[in-house]
Design a protein around this motif. Sequence first.
Motif, mmCIF file in Angstrom:
data_model
loop_
_atom_site.group_PDB
_atom_site.id
_atom_site.type_symbol
_atom_site.label_atom_id
_atom_site.label_comp_id
_atom_site.label_asym_id
_atom_site.label_seq_id
_atom_site.Cartn_x
_atom_site.Cartn_y
_atom_site.Cartn_z
ATOM 1 N N GLU A 41 110.890 54.070 -14.225
ATOM 2 C CA GLU A 41 111.565 53.483 -13.065
ATOM 3 C C GLU A 41 110.554 53.333 -11.938
ATOM 4 O OE1 GLU A 41 114.889 54.931 -9.861
ATOM 5 O OE2 GLU A 41 115.360 55.210 -12.001
ATOM 6 N N ALA A 42 110.540 52.149 -11.335
ATOM 7 C CA ALA A 42 109.643 51.869 -10.223
ATOM 8 C C ALA A 42 110.437 51.880 -8.925
ATOM 9 C CB ALA A 42 108.955 50.523 -10.428
ATOM 10 N N ASP A 43 109.865 51.262 -7.902
ATOM 11 C CA ASP A 43 110.566 51.176 -6.622
ATOM 12 C C ASP A 43 111.826 50.325 -6.773
ATOM 13 O OD1 ASP A 43 108.640 52.694 -5.334
ATOM 14 O OD2 ASP A 43 107.382 50.931 -4.971
ATOM 15 N N ARG A 44 112.767 50.551 -5.858
ATOM 16 C CA ARG A 44 114.019 49.784 -5.817
ATOM 17 C C ARG A 44 114.798 49.907 -7.126
ATOM 18 N NH1 ARG A 44 110.028 46.741 -3.899
ATOM 19 N NH2 ARG A 44 109.902 45.549 -5.819
ATOM 20 N N ALA A 45 114.654 51.096 -7.793
ATOM 21 C CA ALA A 45 115.425 51.406 -9.002
ATOM 22 C C ALA A 45 115.179 50.403 -10.119
ATOM 23 C CB ALA A 45 116.922 51.492 -8.677
ATOM 24 N N GLU A 46 114.023 49.755 -10.134
ATOM 25 C CA GLU A 46 113.674 48.822 -11.201
ATOM 26 C C GLU A 46 113.337 49.616 -12.463
ATOM 27 O OE1 GLU A 46 110.458 45.238 -12.037
ATOM 28 O OE2 GLU A 46 110.197 46.623 -10.365
ATOM 29 N N ARG A 47 114.029 49.323 -13.580
ATOM 30 C CA ARG A 47 113.859 50.089 -14.808
ATOM 31 C C ARG A 47 113.304 49.199 -15.918
ATOM 32 N NH1 ARG A 47 118.644 52.005 -12.556
ATOM 33 N NH2 ARG A 47 118.702 54.273 -12.225
ATOM 34 N N MET A 48 112.345 49.749 -16.662
ATOM 35 C CA MET A 48 111.750 49.033 -17.787
ATOM 36 C C MET A 48 111.417 50.021 -18.889
ATOM 37 S SD MET A 48 109.191 46.314 -15.925
ATOM 38 C CE MET A 48 109.782 45.233 -14.612
ATOM 39 N N GLU A 49 111.104 49.487 -20.070
ATOM 40 C CA GLU A 49 110.701 50.323 -21.195
ATOM 41 C C GLU A 49 109.469 49.729 -21.839
ATOM 42 O OE1 GLU A 49 112.319 52.263 -25.404
ATOM 43 O OE2 GLU A 49 113.706 51.283 -24.015
ATOM 44 N N VAL A 50 108.508 50.597 -22.157
ATOM 45 C CA VAL A 50 107.275 50.181 -22.823
ATOM 46 C C VAL A 50 107.241 50.841 -24.198
ATOM 47 C CG1 VAL A 50 104.769 50.072 -22.721
ATOM 48 C CG2 VAL A 50 106.104 50.054 -20.600
ATOM 49 N N ALA A 106 108.719 41.370 -19.457
ATOM 50 C CA ALA A 106 109.393 42.642 -19.657
ATOM 51 C C ALA A 106 108.539 43.815 -19.222
ATOM 52 C CB ALA A 106 109.765 42.799 -21.133
ATOM 53 N N ASN A 107 107.200 43.657 -19.225
ATOM 54 C CA ASN A 107 106.340 44.762 -18.820
ATOM 55 C C ASN A 107 105.959 44.619 -17.364
ATOM 56 O OD1 ASN A 107 106.343 46.007 -21.327
ATOM 57 N ND2 ASN A 107 104.685 44.736 -22.091
ATOM 58 N N THR A 108 104.911 43.822 -17.074
ATOM 59 C CA THR A 108 104.513 43.517 -15.716
ATOM 60 C C THR A 108 104.053 42.096 -15.676
ATOM 61 O OG1 THR A 108 102.323 44.396 -16.188
ATOM 62 C CG2 THR A 108 103.870 45.875 -15.081
ATOM 63 N N ALA A 109 103.984 41.505 -14.478
ATOM 64 C CA ALA A 109 103.758 40.075 -14.379
ATOM 65 C C ALA A 109 102.363 39.662 -14.787
ATOM 66 C CB ALA A 109 104.037 39.618 -12.945
ATOM 67 N N ALA A 110 101.350 40.249 -14.189
ATOM 68 C CA ALA A 110 99.985 39.788 -14.412
ATOM 69 C C ALA A 110 99.210 40.794 -15.242
ATOM 70 C CB ALA A 110 99.278 39.591 -13.066
ATOM 71 N N PRO A 111 98.150 40.350 -15.927
ATOM 72 C CA PRO A 111 97.306 41.278 -16.660
ATOM 73 C C PRO A 111 96.681 42.289 -15.712
ATOM 74 C CG PRO A 111 96.742 38.991 -17.150
ATOM 75 C CD PRO A 111 97.709 38.970 -16.024
ATOM 76 N N ARG A 143 101.441 49.313 -11.160
ATOM 77 C CA ARG A 143 102.851 49.547 -10.834
ATOM 78 C C ARG A 143 103.088 51.054 -10.710
ATOM 79 N NH1 ARG A 143 106.218 45.380 -12.355
ATOM 80 N NH2 ARG A 143 107.798 46.542 -11.208
ATOM 81 N N PRO A 144 103.544 51.526 -9.558
ATOM 82 C CA PRO A 144 103.782 52.966 -9.399
ATOM 83 C C PRO A 144 105.030 53.412 -10.150
ATOM 84 C CG PRO A 144 104.455 51.777 -7.428
ATOM 85 C CD PRO A 144 103.829 50.763 -8.329
ATOM 86 N N VAL A 145 104.895 54.460 -10.936
ATOM 87 C CA VAL A 145 106.022 55.022 -11.688
ATOM 88 C C VAL A 145 106.638 56.143 -10.864
ATOM 89 C CG1 VAL A 145 106.722 56.224 -13.789
ATOM 90 C CG2 VAL A 145 104.978 54.418 -13.889
ATOM 91 N N ARG A 146 107.935 56.011 -10.548
ATOM 92 C CA ARG A 146 108.620 57.045 -9.771
ATOM 93 C C ARG A 146 109.180 58.143 -10.663
ATOM 94 N NH1 ARG A 146 105.737 56.251 -5.661
ATOM 95 N NH2 ARG A 146 106.048 54.244 -4.611
#
Length: 314
Positions: free
Chosen positions: A172-181, A65-70, A157-160
């Motif tokens: 929101e990152a590239d390609r409209a990828e949305r997540m919440e921390v 849900a956050n990012t793939a790798a540490p 991960r770049p935050v747009r």
Amino acid sequence: MRDELERVQGELRQSKEALARLRAHHARERDSLVRQLEEARREVATLRARVSEGLSREAPVPASANTAAPPGANPIGSTGLVALLEVPSLQDEEPLRRLERVTRLGLADLRLRLAAPPPVILARLPPREARSLRDALRAEGFKAVECEMPSLSASPRPVRRFLLGETGMRWEADRAERMEVPWREWRLLVLGRRSTFTEETQKEVLYDHRGVKKTRTVEVRKESMAHFLWGYGEGLWLSFTQETDYAGLGERRGLSHLASLQALVDLVRERAPQVVFDDRLLRAPTPSLPLVNPERAHATIAELLWQAVLDGLL
């Protein structure tokens, strides 16, 4: 006069002994780096063989849900860095002697390394040896940390764009990828600046020996300083840069990029009081680290700080 001569001769003997120890240490480090280079070459050969067999077409593992790798993880994991978060005074001989005994570095080498602002890297070793050295340093009362060498391919991960909510930050990152921390997962904020390079094509006017005008196209590399903010958490490494839209700050958005980053730091710390904030890369934007690729100096310092947070040292 005789006493002065004996004193000078004694200092000369100590300097020669320190130089011999320094040469022996560099020889050990060189052998270790050669072994690591051979391991990396074997790893590359293995990966190429897998690609040739078509294994690269296997389905990727789903991202969390956050990012793939540490943050900063090294996929090969064959090299560890050992550093001090706090350095003793160069005039205090007792801790320097203890450091000399534990690290097997000469006093001259130690003084050179400890003159730099912390974290000060003392050794680059295979992971097991790096952990042993870290434990030995901590046993002697030093604030030591160990981490894997950041991979050249690792990047945040770049935050747009982002939105601050009651329970966390939606970004929101590239390609409209949305997540919440969630705010409880934020642990470290690193504010800094570093050099960025851009290449531009320009036309250059020349005159030959007859005075005939000619033009040619040249590539010009320009350097500039750019501010950034990195956010760390478990499996999280986010980057806020000049490409980020700071409309999510609302009325607290700054008049400059740096002012917006500082406002974002304040807002995150208000909602996540457990966050550790560090701005040493803002005060020293061009760190020089021994045993580290200069292009990875910022990421290496941030990775050491992140490991210190995980170890409860910051």
